[in-house]
Scaffold this active site. Structure first.
Site: not given
Ligand code: SAH
Ligand code: SF4
Length: 393
Positions: A131, A118, A371, A138
């Site tokens: 984004c 996505e 996010c 992952c």
């Molecule tokens: N894998 C990378 C980038 C993708 S996630 C990482 O973890 O940094 C982008 C951001 O969204 C990250 O900070 C992640 O921790 C946050 N995130 C993941 N799940 C979320 C949720 N359910 N609600 C809010 N933020 C979330």
């Molecule tokens: Fe992977 Fe989600 Fe953790 Fe980012 S926040 S490292 S996408 S599992």
């Protein structure tokens, strides 16, 4: 087209045998400039011309968004035919596009092998953020993240990463129109590597893709308009600065190892102290290029005032800003979003200690585009079928 030099191709190119690369035509999308250069040489472009030809092809692909060699009108017809015989211009395919009530657009994108990722476009006043995803699924299993419940299927190629930017530009109609005045306000003014996957586990492809996106003779997004978010893959962090040069965000989310181990399990490998050491050493770190600490607000888990004070202590000495992310719920999620009061109290403590602490407005929640809500639709469908079967038992 006046800015492109008209350079007729010489006869010796036309008489060269057409060399098809082994394994069939090569996709030009996602190749770095050097790779395009090498590919054109391998396809028989004479050395004396290859630099100019590579530049021309590059501009067609990335400045004008052209997808057909026949439209590359400043190249001689025979050379275009040679290109068409040796190369393709392949983008991933948009399967569905959903538009949220707040204008956020979510694209479900199909890549080779039938896998899906996505991509989300978030329009804002005078700017817009795209984004993008770096992996299908992952390998990490952050307990609050929907993507983390989907096993890694594979890394995206550089073509598939650049392709997400290109298909969003297609949808938004953002390629320049020949003869029209240059549009100064960009619809996609910023890119965040915050979609599906851990970008630092797919470093080379992410780097190559960002080099294409940053190149001045194409999409030309400056390095400071790109932010890469990592969960904390410590050994790769410095390369983000030295090899890409973009901004860094870190999914911090907790102030003790005990809690971070549970939320972001990569912490068991590289704990808070190790991560902070790597961040302190981040090349080029300065007040104008601060590190963003992302902090998801989970009710009763990491949102106390004591957490906020601990966070301030941990940040000491690091040019930083804290981005507070109200937790976005997803079906079966084991957490709840902190209350507005909690989030504001937390933000105030950080702010009073001298750090910017914006609260991220959830966008596109109605289409599961916020996010941490991203996941392949096929995977969602598989899970809901499994749940239905379970319920029917
Ligand atoms: N894998 C990378 C980038 C993708 S996630 C990482 O973890 O940094 C982008 C951001 O969204 C990250 O900070 C992640 O921790 C946050 N995130 C993941 N799940 C979320 C949720 N359910 N609600 C809010 N933020 C979330
Ligand atoms: Fe992977 Fe989600 Fe953790 Fe980012 S926040 S490292 S996408 S599992």
């Amino acid at each position: 087209m006046s800015n492109l030099p008209a350079a007729p191709i010489t006869q010796d190119v036309l008489t060269l045998p057409r060399k098809l690369p082994e394994g069939g035509p090569v996709n030009l999308i996602g190749l770095t400039r050097d790779q395009v250069h090498a590919a054109l040489l391998a396809a028989g472009t004479p050395e004396g011309q290859v630099r100019m030809r590579a530049g021309q092809v590059w501009q067609w692909l990335y400045n004008w968004g052209v997808r057909d060699f026949a439209q590359m009108t400043n190249l001689a017809k025979d050379f275009r035919a040679r290109l068409a015989g040796n190369f393709t211009i392949d983008l991933p395919q948009v399967v569905t596009r959903q538009i949220s009530a707040d204008g956020t657009r979510k694209y479900l994108v199909r890549i080779t092998g039938g896998h899906e990722v996505e991509t989300v476009y978030i329009p804002e006043e005078g700017r817009g953020t795209l984004c993008i995803s770096s992996q299908v699924g992952c390998t990490l299993t952050c307990s609050f993240c929907h993507t983390g419940t989907q096993k890694l299927v594979r890394n995206l190629t550089a073509a598939e990463i650049v392709g997400q930017v290109m298909l969003a530009r297609d949808d938004l109609g953002e390629w320049p129109v020949k003869g029209a005045p240059k549009v100064e306000t960009r619809l996609i003014s910023n890119i965040v590597l915050m979609g599906m996957g851990e970008p630092l586990y797919n470093f080379d492809n992410v780097r190559d893709a960002m080099k294409v996106v940053m190149d001045n003779e194409g999409i030309a997004l400056g390095r400071r308009r790109i932010t890469l978010s990592t969960s904390g893959v410590v050994p790769e962090i410095a390369r983000t600065a030295t090899e890409i040069g973009c901004l860094l965000a870190v999914s911090f989310h907790a102030t003790t190892d005990e809690v971070r181990d549970r939320l972001v399990p990569i912490n068991r490998k590289w704990n808070i102290a190790t991560l902070l050491d790597a961040l302190r050493d981040y090349p080029g770190l300065s007040n104008s290029e601060r590190i963003t600490f992302e902090y998801v607000m989970l009710d009763g888990v990491n949102d106390s005032k004591a957490d906020a004070h601990r966070l301030v202590e941990l940040l000491r000495g690091i040019p930083a800003k804290v981005n507070l992310i109200p937790f976005n719920e997803w079906p079966g999620a084991p957490y709840r979003r902190s209350s507005g009061n909690r989030i504001h109290a937390f933000a105030d403590i950080i702010h009073n200690a001298g750090y910017a602490s914006p609260i991220r407005t959830p966008r596109g929640e109605d289409i599961m585009a916020a996010c941490g809500q991203l996941k392949s639709a096929t995977e969602r469908a598989r899970k809901s079928r499994a749940a239905a079967a379970e319920a029917g038992r």
